[in-house]
Design an enzyme around this catalytic site. Structure first.
Site, mmCIF file in Angstrom:
data_model
loop_
_atom_site.group_PDB
_atom_site.id
_atom_site.type_symbol
_atom_site.label_atom_id
_atom_site.label_comp_id
_atom_site.label_asym_id
_atom_site.label_seq_id
_atom_site.Cartn_x
_atom_site.Cartn_y
_atom_site.Cartn_z
ATOM 1 N N GLU A 84 0.807 -1.197 0.043
ATOM 2 C CA GLU A 84 -0.090 0.074 -0.094
ATOM 3 C C GLU A 84 0.910 1.275 0.147
ATOM 4 O O GLU A 84 0.450 2.328 0.119
ATOM 5 C CB GLU A 84 -0.856 -0.059 1.012
ATOM 6 C CG GLU A 84 -2.088 -1.358 1.199
ATOM 7 C CD GLU A 84 -2.806 -0.986 2.566
ATOM 8 O OE1 GLU A 84 -3.596 -0.263 2.540
ATOM 9 O OE2 GLU A 84 -2.538 -2.070 3.333
ATOM 10 N N SER A 92 -6.506 -1.997 1.455
ATOM 11 C CA SER A 92 -6.881 -1.630 0.350
ATOM 12 C C SER A 92 -7.304 -2.419 -0.553
ATOM 13 O O SER A 92 -7.298 -2.371 -1.803
ATOM 14 C CB SER A 92 -5.863 -0.925 -0.520
ATOM 15 O OG SER A 92 -5.260 0.300 0.508
ATOM 16 N N TYR A 127 -9.671 3.774 -5.161
ATOM 17 C CA TYR A 127 -8.677 4.715 -5.508
ATOM 18 C C TYR A 127 -8.624 5.177 -6.940
ATOM 19 O O TYR A 127 -8.162 6.123 -7.049
ATOM 20 C CB TYR A 127 -7.441 4.214 -5.064
ATOM 21 C CG TYR A 127 -7.234 3.677 -3.734
ATOM 22 C CD1 TYR A 127 -7.294 4.690 -2.765
ATOM 23 C CD2 TYR A 127 -7.053 2.301 -3.333
ATOM 24 C CE1 TYR A 127 -7.036 4.313 -1.331
ATOM 25 C CE2 TYR A 127 -7.019 1.979 -2.002
ATOM 26 C CZ TYR A 127 -6.966 3.314 -0.980
ATOM 27 O OH TYR A 127 -7.079 2.547 0.180
ATOM 28 N N ARG A 154 -11.510 3.500 11.419
ATOM 29 C CA ARG A 154 -12.686 3.342 10.476
ATOM 30 C C ARG A 154 -13.256 1.750 10.493
ATOM 31 O O ARG A 154 -12.378 0.953 10.688
ATOM 32 C CB ARG A 154 -12.547 3.615 9.149
ATOM 33 C CG ARG A 154 -13.618 4.022 8.415
ATOM 34 C CD ARG A 154 -13.197 4.179 7.049
ATOM 35 N NE ARG A 154 -13.048 2.696 6.045
ATOM 36 C CZ ARG A 154 -11.891 2.673 5.253
ATOM 37 N NH1 ARG A 154 -10.859 3.380 5.190
ATOM 38 N NH2 ARG A 154 -12.028 1.461 5.032
ATOM 39 N N ASP A 188 -15.739 -1.294 9.161
ATOM 40 C CA ASP A 188 -16.425 -1.439 7.781
ATOM 41 C C ASP A 188 -17.189 -2.600 7.954
ATOM 42 O O ASP A 188 -17.086 -3.557 8.860
ATOM 43 C CB ASP A 188 -15.437 -2.006 6.587
ATOM 44 C CG ASP A 188 -14.416 -0.862 6.106
ATOM 45 O OD1 ASP A 188 -14.910 0.246 6.489
ATOM 46 O OD2 ASP A 188 -13.280 -1.137 5.777
ATOM 47 N N GLU A 228 -13.972 -5.444 9.166
ATOM 48 C CA GLU A 228 -12.793 -5.104 9.754
ATOM 49 C C GLU A 228 -12.646 -3.606 10.091
ATOM 50 O O GLU A 228 -13.534 -2.811 9.970
ATOM 51 C CB GLU A 228 -11.772 -5.366 8.449
ATOM 52 C CG GLU A 228 -11.869 -4.225 7.377
ATOM 53 C CD GLU A 228 -10.832 -4.394 6.216
ATOM 54 O OE1 GLU A 228 -9.458 -4.086 6.645
ATOM 55 O OE2 GLU A 228 -11.074 -4.955 5.019
ATOM 56 N N ASN A 267 -9.956 -0.666 10.349
ATOM 57 C CA ASN A 267 -8.650 0.159 9.853
ATOM 58 C C ASN A 267 -8.159 1.136 10.984
ATOM 59 O O ASN A 267 -8.808 2.095 11.319
ATOM 60 C CB ASN A 267 -8.994 1.011 8.696
ATOM 61 C CG ASN A 267 -9.476 -0.168 7.595
ATOM 62 O OD1 ASN A 267 -8.566 -0.493 6.642
ATOM 63 N ND2 ASN A 267 -10.686 -0.251 7.430
ATOM 64 N N GLY A 305 -6.911 5.625 5.006
ATOM 65 C CA GLY A 305 -6.499 6.363 4.091
ATOM 66 C C GLY A 305 -6.870 7.872 4.312
ATOM 67 O O GLY A 305 -8.100 8.161 4.840
#
Length: 305
Positions: free
Chosen positions: A20, A147, A213, A252, A254, A267, A269, A273
């Site tokens: 990443e 990602s 992205y 974050r 998800d 998951e 994070n 990002g």
């Protein structure tokens, strides 16, 4: 002002050696600019370059971690900074390591009664036919990548085996999850409090690297369209999941929601990002917080009052 409380410039750790790296460079440079906009002295340090640790020791007491993936988000850098006595943003060693390990994270959630989809640890001799007979469709993931790297959606035993070999190029540990058909949501956490959820819509088969992205067609819906009671439940689950693995600062969480309205954790994070396509800045904007203010707030959480 935060700038006056800092006893040295801030080192923004970015780049690194994980898969990443490119996203980390984007995140780190955006964070660096935001700190400068706030009048905070800050310098970028690429952890892929030699000598960065010595430079850190000699010149910095505060770090903003903008590294994604292995050797940045998995507790290793956090452990180094702990030993050096340098303050840093985000979660500590244990929480970072757990959040990075999707399999053990899901095992923990199962253990404390938080909802997450059924899963299996894939190995070269896994019974591909049996798994697909149980689930029909599945998502295959490297356990320690972010990602959406190395991920694939499958609907046959042959595809499952192929996806395992593909994912194993990224990680020695590969898992498969029962596919949850429905809407995808993400919930940013700041100082332990859930920000407004965002619903993700993509024309791709799932919210993959390209959707995250590259694509300009991915839709980010906030307010997310849930009924008030469901939105509050989603935020509560996000906060519980965050706390359950010991996370602090920001992050974050998800989710998937199935067609019956049930939420399932995917998951956490711990260093999300911070690019132009990123989700935490979108959630912060929904409560009137600019990108620069968000970066300053994240940094402030890591600095002793």
């Amino acid at each position: 002002m935060l700038a006056e409380r800092l006893n040295s410039p801030v080192a923004v750790l970015l780049g690194g050696t994980s898969a990443e790296r490119d996203i980390s460079l984007q995140s780190g440079n955006a964070v660096l600019q935001a700190l400068h906009n706030k009048g905070i002295a800050a310098v970028a340090l690429d952890t892929a370059e030699s000598g960065w640790v010595q430079e850190l020791i000699e010149h910095y007491q505060h770090v903003f971690i903008a590294l994604h993936g292995i050797n940045g988000e998995d507790g290793t850098v956090q452990g180094l900074l702990e030993m050096l006595g340098i303050s840093y943003t985000g979660s500590g060693v244990m929480a970072s390591a757990l959040a990075m390990d999707k399999m053990r994270c899901k095992q923990l959630w199962d253990g404390v009664g938080l909802p997450t989809a059924e899963f299996a640890h894939l190995q070269a001799d896994s019974d591909w036919q049996d798994l697909m007979a149980q689930w029909g469709e599945a998502m295959v993931k490297p356990a320690h990548e972010g990602s959406s790297l190395g991920m694939a959606k499958v609907n046959s035993a042959e595809q499952l085996e192929q996806a395992y070999h593909y994912a194993s190029q990224y990680d020695a540990v590969v898992i498969a999850e029962r596919w949850i058909k429905g809407a995808e949501f993400t919930v940013a956490i700041l100082a332990g409090v859930a920000l407004p959820p965002i619903r993700l819509e993509t024309a791709n088969s799932f919210y993959d690297y390209e959707a995250k992205y590259i694509s300009n067609d991915t839709k980010y819906i906030c307010p997310c369209g849930l009924a008030e009671e469901q939105e509050q439940l989603l935020k509560q689950l996000a906060e519980q999941a965050f706390v359950s693995i010991g996370c602090t600062g920001w992050g974050r969480v998800d989710f998937m929601q199935d067609e019956q309205g049930n939420f399932y954790l995917l998951e956490v994070n711990t260093v999300p990002g911070m690019t132009s396509h990123s989700l935490v800045p979108m959630a912060a904007k929904a409560v009137g917080m600019s990108f620069d203010d968000l970066v300053e707030a994240i940094l402030a959480l890591s600095v002793e009052p």
